[in-house]
Design a protein around this motif. Structure first.
Motif, PDB file in Angstrom:
ATOM      1  N   PHE A 236       0.829  -1.209   0.000  1.00 35.74           N
ATOM      2  CA  PHE A 236       0.000   0.000   0.000  1.00 35.74           C
ATOM      3  C   PHE A 236       0.863   1.259   0.000  1.00 35.74           C
ATOM      4  N   GLN A 237       1.952   1.266   0.780  1.00 40.94           N
ATOM      5  CA  GLN A 237       2.840   2.427   0.799  1.00 40.94           C
ATOM      6  C   GLN A 237       3.453   2.659  -0.576  1.00 40.94           C
ATOM      7  N   TYR A 238       3.861   1.570  -1.227  1.00 36.16           N
ATOM      8  CA  TYR A 238       4.502   1.685  -2.526  1.00 36.16           C
ATOM      9  C   TYR A 238       3.508   2.195  -3.575  1.00 36.16           C
ATOM     10  N   GLU A 239       2.271   1.730  -3.493  1.00 38.17           N
ATOM     11  CA  GLU A 239       1.235   2.193  -4.410  1.00 38.17           C
ATOM     12  C   GLU A 239       0.942   3.669  -4.184  1.00 38.17           C
ATOM     13  N   GLN A 240       0.879   4.079  -2.926  1.00 40.02           N
ATOM     14  CA  GLN A 240       0.601   5.479  -2.618  1.00 40.02           C
ATOM     15  C   GLN A 240       1.753   6.381  -3.057  1.00 40.02           C
ATOM     16  N   MET A 241       2.988   5.909  -2.927  1.00 38.79           N
ATOM     17  CA  MET A 241       4.138   6.687  -3.371  1.00 38.79           C
ATOM     18  C   MET A 241       4.067   6.947  -4.862  1.00 38.79           C
TER      19      MET A 241
END
Length: 383
Positions: free
Chosen positions: A373-378
């Motif tokens: 999720f963090q990578y997608e949001q980045m």
């Protein structure tokens, strides 16, 4: 990037809260939504389980104002609680006030206690330096941080991942130091042997070329999806789980579990992935040569969604390594550590593992020790 929660996700979340008795506040914190949002889901499901959640599940903008109000209320309640507990110390020496702050520092912010009790933060920190050496303090804090990360990972992380998480939090520490402290504290990862899956590709259905060709890199989300099926044992018999992974984020974008391994199983997982992600361009869909993926119905669905099909070479497990690796992790970190009495129980625990832990909390070495999720949001912030 705002998150969209579909009907199935809301239902499964409510059922998990009801069946496992997890606190609403904890679940809300893990999902990144407000307590009121979850209570609204629970009440809507109780009133009409059949027709609940007809909307798309978008979080309302008005909740921002409500969250700010709730935050201010909690702050006022905290200040009042500090005053009640610290009243006996207000007329005493500063050393006693500092001792009170030190005792309650895990419950209340030090800055807030200093402000309410009318002492300086610098005075408090100077007092703490007199109580113990910096080396001992650093060691104790590091032990606490390592223990907290270990427990938060469901006792699954070893020293490499814990060291990476600490570095992300601004803590400079070597992997060897983390490993030594974990050994002294008796913290040992509870994962077990890897899982090796097999696929039956003996059928007469058409198959596609291996377009992916082990190029396990994507430039953006929703460019390459990888699909596979695995098996979970229960006392009632096998539970089959079909998963769809986004190669860029390593996020499980769709999955479905059932007691039979049919084409409907993989179709449900694909439909969920498409409805959640809504890819705008062509997606390269890679799977093995199993009859479920080669079926006419599945191939028609890929065409409907504008996806290009790629299939592994016969008998080559490395062609689908990323999604098989996820199923191996699922086995090591969940299935082999528990015994499921029913398929329903297994499905509920898998839902919790994928949606709450794997996608949102578990760091992944292939994406810089961030969560999917963090990578997608980045990517959403950069694009």
């Amino acid at each position: 990037m705002s998150q969209k929660y579909d009907k199935e996700f809301k239902i499964q979340t409510v059922k998990m809260i009801q069946e496992q008795g997890k606190p609403v506040a904890q679940v809300a914190r893990e999902l990144g939504v407000s307590d009121n949002t979850l209570y609204r889901w629970i009440n809507e499901f109780k009133q009409d389980p059949v027709n609940a959640f007809r909307g798309s599940g978008n979080l309302k903008i008005e909740e921002k104002t409500l969250l700010e109000m709730q935050k201010r209320i909690r702050q006022l309640e905290m200040e009042n609680e500090i005053l009640k507990k610290g009243d006996a110390h207000l007329r005493k020496r500063p050393e006693l006030i500092f001792a009170f702050i030190h005792k309650h520092r895990s419950k209340y912010p030090v800055s807030e206690m200093c402000k309410v009790l009318n002492v300086s933060r610098s005075g408090y920190y100077q007092w703490t330096r007199c109580q113990e050496s910096e080396q001992k303090k650093r060691r104790r804090e590091l032990e606490q941080q390592i223990s907290r990360i270990f427990v938060d990972s469901r006792r699954l992380y070893g020293s490499p991942k814990i060291a990476q998480v600490l570095r992300q939090q601004g803590v400079r520490v070597s992997e060897k130091t983390v490993a030594r402290i974990m050994k002294e504290l008796g913290l040992k990862s509870r994962t077990v042997k890897k899982y090796k899956a097999t696929t039956n590709s003996n059928h007469n259905l058409p198959v596609h070329d291996n377009v992916l060709n082990q190029q396990f890199r994507a430039q953006a989300p929703n460019q390459v999806w990888m699909a596979d099926i695995t098996y979970v044992p229960t006392d009632e018999g096998w539970l089959y789980v079909a998963s769809v992974m986004d190669l860029y984020t390593r996020k499980i974008v769709g999955w479905h579990a059932d007691e039979r391994m049919t084409k409907e199983l993989v179709l449900q997982a694909l439909d969920q992935a498409y409805n959640r992600q809504r890819p705008k361009g062509e997606v390269l869909h890679h799977s093995d040569r199993g009859s479920q993926y080669a079926s006419h119905e599945y191939q028609k669905r890929l065409l409907k969604y504008g996806m290009k099909c790629s299939m592994s070479r016969k008998g080559n497990c490395y062609d689908n390594a990323c999604i098989e690796s996820f199923h191996s992790v699922l086995k090591k970190e969940l299935v082999y550590l528990e015994k499921f009495r029913t398929r329903k129980e297994a499905q509920s625990r898998i839902f919790e593992y994928i949606e709450f832990f794997y996608n949102r909390k578990r760091v992944h070495s292939a994406i810089g020790y961030l969560t999917p999720f963090q990578y997608e949001q980045m990517y959403g912030q950069i694009a």
